[in-house]
Design a protein around this motif. Structure first.
Motif, PDB file in Angstrom:
ATOM      1  N   ASP A  16       0.827  -1.203   0.000  1.00 38.68           N
ATOM      2  CA  ASP A  16       0.000   0.000   0.000  1.00 38.68           C
ATOM      3  C   ASP A  16       0.863   1.255   0.000  1.00 38.68           C
ATOM      4  N   TRP A  36     -10.733  -2.377  -3.854  1.00 41.79           N
ATOM      5  CA  TRP A  36     -10.066  -2.749  -2.609  1.00 41.79           C
ATOM      6  C   TRP A  36     -11.021  -3.463  -1.660  1.00 41.79           C
ATOM      7  N   ALA A 242     -10.973   1.147   2.795  1.00 43.61           N
ATOM      8  CA  ALA A 242     -11.579   1.074   1.463  1.00 43.61           C
ATOM      9  C   ALA A 242     -13.099   1.200   1.563  1.00 43.61           C
TER      10      ALA A 242
END
Length: 315
Positions: A16, A36, A242
């Motif tokens: 990430d 995600w 997300a």
């Protein structure tokens, strides 16, 4: 298993940060957030499959099935209760008028802090349960009280300006009047100042501590296995960011979801209190929790549409 899972979490965080641009400020589009959300859900299911495969080969089919169901039920409970965090994130970002492109990084740091805090709280909770079995009934009573309070106060928006932590920080820190990009601190004329982004980060971390007090006791209604408790919590936390970017703009449409979460807390608390007299199969718990959340989401979407239409007609 512990080493492998921790290595997996660190690897995903590294991806990430250094591959998918987690350190760069940008507005997360709905398509990216949806990708995600799906990715984390698939990873959780893949982990459940690997868990079953490993335990089936080492401890037998019965243990493998039980532990896999415990993980899935725990993950669903933690993911459901973490949705309440999303509403708080929306309130905090809205109160500070945080630009969308600056929200991603502060949530990333929030996730890192949450992982460390959850690990400590889970270990403490497991130790308490192993040493003092009656603590489970305390957890059950606490969850029932929390569920009742959530039912009663749902719809009452908290006033962030009255938050004691925020008032204390503003009274003890030099805070710049505006944001300075993603920086938490800046130096002006040789003096170190905190930015509003630092206040946002601390409020995000504080909110996770408060929600962990609810969510961690809840999973003990399903399992007291520290590995299952930890992994289900971490998967829920890793997917929360997300989920926030996916649903933040639609938070008002899920106005009945908090009632569903309150019912889940009441159910889990009642299950803990009833353990001496009634043992509910994990599959039943999984079905009841998922059914409650699904009904509250569908009802929110079904009932919010007529309300929106009525508002439009009045206009």
């Amino acid at each position: 298993m512990w080493v492998g899972f921790i290595a997996f979490v660190l690897g995903m965080l590294a991806l990430d940060l250094f591959v998918f641009g987690g350190r760069k400020a940008h507005r997360v589009p709905v398509r990216e957030a949806l990708a995600w959300v799906i990715a984390w859900a698939c990873l959780a299911l893949a982990f459940a499959g690997l868990l079953w495969w490993y335990l089936n080969g080492t401890q037998g089919a019965e243990v493998a099935q039980r532990k896999t169901l415990e993980f899935l039920a725990g993950y669903l409970i933690e993911q459901s209760l973490s949705v309440d965090n999303m509403f708080v994130f929306v309130m905090i970002f809205g109160a500070f008028a945080v630009p969308p492109e600056l929200q991603r990084r502060v949530l990333l740091y929030g996730v890192l802090g949450a992982i460390v805090m959850r690990a400590g709280m889970i270990l403490a909770g497991v130790w308490l349960v192993s040493e003092f079995a009656w603590v489970l009934y305390v957890f059950g009573g606490f969850l029932v009280i929390t569920g009742i309070k959530m039912l009663v106060f749902t719809g009452h928006e908290p006033d962030l300006e009255k938050n004691r932590l925020l008032r204390w920080l503003r009274g003890h820190l030099r805070i710049t009047p505006r944001f300075h990009g993603e920086f938490f601190f800046v130096r002006q004329n040789g003096v170190l100042w905190a930015t509003p982004m630092f206040l946002v980060l601390l409020l995000i971390e504080a909110s996770d501590v408060l929600f962990a007090v609810d969510s961690i006791p809840a999973i003990f209604a399903v399992t007291t296995d520290p590995f299952i408790v930890f992994t289900s919590n971490i998967f829920a936390i890793m997917g929360l960011r997300a989920l926030y970017f996916l649903l933040a703009d639609m938070a008002d449409r899920f106005h009945l979801l908090k009632y569903g979460l309150a019912i889940v807390l009441l159910f889990i608390g009642g299950k803990l209190l009833a353990m001496p007299w009634f043992h509910m199969p994990i599959a039943w718990s999984l079905a009841i929790v998922s059914g409650t959340i699904l009904v509250s989401v569908v009802a929110s979407l079904a009932l919010s549409k007529p309300k929106a239409l009525a508002t439009g007609e009045e206009t």
